[in-house]
Design a protein around this motif. Structure first.
Motif, PDB file in Angstrom:
ATOM      1  N   GLU A   6     -59.176  -3.448  -7.807  1.00 18.41           N
ATOM      2  CA  GLU A   6     -59.382  -2.169  -8.493  1.00 18.41           C
ATOM      3  C   GLU A   6     -59.035  -2.290  -9.975  1.00 18.41           C
ATOM      4  OE1 GLU A   6     -57.346  -1.022  -4.444  1.00 18.41           O
ATOM      5  OE2 GLU A   6     -57.044  -2.499  -6.034  1.00 18.41           O
ATOM      6  N   CYS A  22     -63.954  -0.711  -8.340  1.00 17.47           N
ATOM      7  CA  CYS A  22     -63.456  -1.675  -7.367  1.00 17.47           C
ATOM      8  C   CYS A  22     -64.563  -2.678  -7.070  1.00 17.47           C
ATOM      9  CB  CYS A  22     -63.036  -0.966  -6.093  1.00 17.47           C
ATOM     10  SG  CYS A  22     -62.650  -2.067  -4.723  1.00 17.47           S
ATOM     11  N   TRP A  36     -62.330   5.330  -1.383  1.00 22.11           N
ATOM     12  CA  TRP A  36     -61.105   5.408  -2.171  1.00 22.11           C
ATOM     13  C   TRP A  36     -60.090   6.263  -1.425  1.00 22.11           C
ATOM     14  CZ3 TRP A  36     -60.082   2.703  -6.520  1.00 22.11           C
ATOM     15  CH2 TRP A  36     -61.156   2.098  -7.166  1.00 22.11           C
ATOM     16  N   TYR A  37     -58.865   5.780  -1.413  1.00 24.14           N
ATOM     17  CA  TYR A  37     -57.734   6.491  -0.831  1.00 24.14           C
ATOM     18  C   TYR A  37     -56.659   6.559  -1.908  1.00 24.14           C
ATOM     19  CZ  TYR A  37     -59.883   5.850   3.759  1.00 24.14           C
ATOM     20  OH  TYR A  37     -60.740   5.894   4.820  1.00 24.14           O
ATOM     21  N   ARG A  38     -55.690   7.419  -1.706  1.00 28.91           N
ATOM     22  CA  ARG A  38     -54.589   7.489  -2.663  1.00 28.91           C
ATOM     23  C   ARG A  38     -53.291   7.786  -1.946  1.00 28.91           C
ATOM     24  NH1 ARG A  38     -56.247  13.125  -5.839  1.00 28.91           N
ATOM     25  NH2 ARG A  38     -55.685  14.582  -4.144  1.00 28.91           N
ATOM     26  N   ILE A  69     -68.069   9.702  -6.203  1.00 29.14           N
ATOM     27  CA  ILE A  69     -68.044   8.300  -5.781  1.00 29.14           C
ATOM     28  C   ILE A  69     -69.453   7.735  -5.870  1.00 29.14           C
ATOM     29  CG2 ILE A  69     -68.364   8.840  -3.323  1.00 29.14           C
ATOM     30  CD1 ILE A  69     -66.450   6.489  -2.708  1.00 29.14           C
ATOM     31  N   LEU A  80     -65.227   5.422  -8.844  1.00 26.39           N
ATOM     32  CA  LEU A  80     -64.785   6.800  -8.630  1.00 26.39           C
ATOM     33  C   LEU A  80     -64.628   7.459 -10.000  1.00 26.39           C
ATOM     34  CD1 LEU A  80     -63.892   8.844  -6.417  1.00 26.39           C
ATOM     35  CD2 LEU A  80     -61.534   8.203  -7.000  1.00 26.39           C
ATOM     36  N   TYR A  93     -54.192   4.634  -6.378  1.00 28.30           N
ATOM     37  CA  TYR A  93     -55.514   4.733  -5.763  1.00 28.30           C
ATOM     38  C   TYR A  93     -55.916   3.365  -5.214  1.00 28.30           C
ATOM     39  CZ  TYR A  93     -56.176   9.457  -7.442  1.00 28.30           C
ATOM     40  OH  TYR A  93     -56.053  10.814  -7.642  1.00 28.30           O
ATOM     41  N   TYR A  94     -56.317   3.373  -3.947  1.00 30.18           N
ATOM     42  CA  TYR A  94     -56.676   2.141  -3.252  1.00 30.18           C
ATOM     43  C   TYR A  94     -58.157   2.148  -2.887  1.00 30.18           C
ATOM     44  CZ  TYR A  94     -51.631   1.570  -2.560  1.00 30.18           C
ATOM     45  OH  TYR A  94     -50.279   1.439  -2.748  1.00 30.18           O
ATOM     46  N   CYS A  95     -58.767   1.005  -3.044  1.00 30.89           N
ATOM     47  CA  CYS A  95     -60.144   0.800  -2.622  1.00 30.89           C
ATOM     48  C   CYS A  95     -60.141   0.249  -1.189  1.00 30.89           C
ATOM     49  CB  CYS A  95     -60.801  -0.201  -3.570  1.00 30.89           C
ATOM     50  SG  CYS A  95     -62.466  -0.697  -3.140  1.00 30.89           S
ATOM     51  N   TRP A 111     -58.450  -3.878   2.025  1.00 35.16           N
ATOM     52  CA  TRP A 111     -57.836  -3.003   1.035  1.00 35.16           C
ATOM     53  C   TRP A 111     -57.582  -3.760  -0.258  1.00 35.16           C
ATOM     54  CZ3 TRP A 111     -57.015   2.159   1.840  1.00 35.16           C
ATOM     55  CH2 TRP A 111     -57.059   2.615   3.161  1.00 35.16           C
TER      56      TRP A 111
END
Length: 121
Positions: A6, A22, A36-38, A69, A80, A93-95, A111
């Motif tokens: 990312e 990402c 995407w997560y956070r 997105i 994002l 923020y994680y991909c 991840w």
């Protein structure tokens, strides 16, 4: 070996914008969903947005109308775009991507290591 990396996290003022990116690399046959997560301090990781390989999008209610997105299937990239940022958007923020490494393998979730977004004046 598959990697997700990312970029784009930064400190931004409320109301501002950021674009996260990402890139997936390595032994990739195909990618299904990307997302995407956070995770904010003290909170569980939560979904922000996902996109299928055909472009169907899903957003968390908290970001609808503010975040967009998108993905480039040829480059294995998911972005994002975050607008109208709020302090409560502050998080790592994680991909995430569902990746097949060969024609015969099942998809596995990978991840990234995360990128920090801080929304503060």
């Amino acid at each position: 070996q598959v990697q997700l990396v990312e970029s784009g996290g930064d400190l931004v003022q409320p109301g501002g914008s950021l674009r996260l990116s990402c890139a997936a690399s390595g032994s990739i046959f195909s990618i299904n969903n990307m997302g995407w997560y956070r995770q904010a301090p003290g909170n569980q990781r939560e979904l922000v947005a996902t996109i299928t390989n055909t472009g169907n999008r899903h957003y968390a209610d908290s970001v609808k109308g503010r975040f967009t997105i998108s993905r480039d299937n040829a480059k294995n990239v998911v972005d994002l775009q975050m607008n109208s940022l709020k302090p409560e958007d502050t998080a790592v923020y994680y991909c995430n991507a569902d990746i097949k490494v060969s024609k015969w393998s099942r998809g596995s979730f990978y991840w990234g290591k995360g990128t920090l977004v801080t929304v503060s004046s």
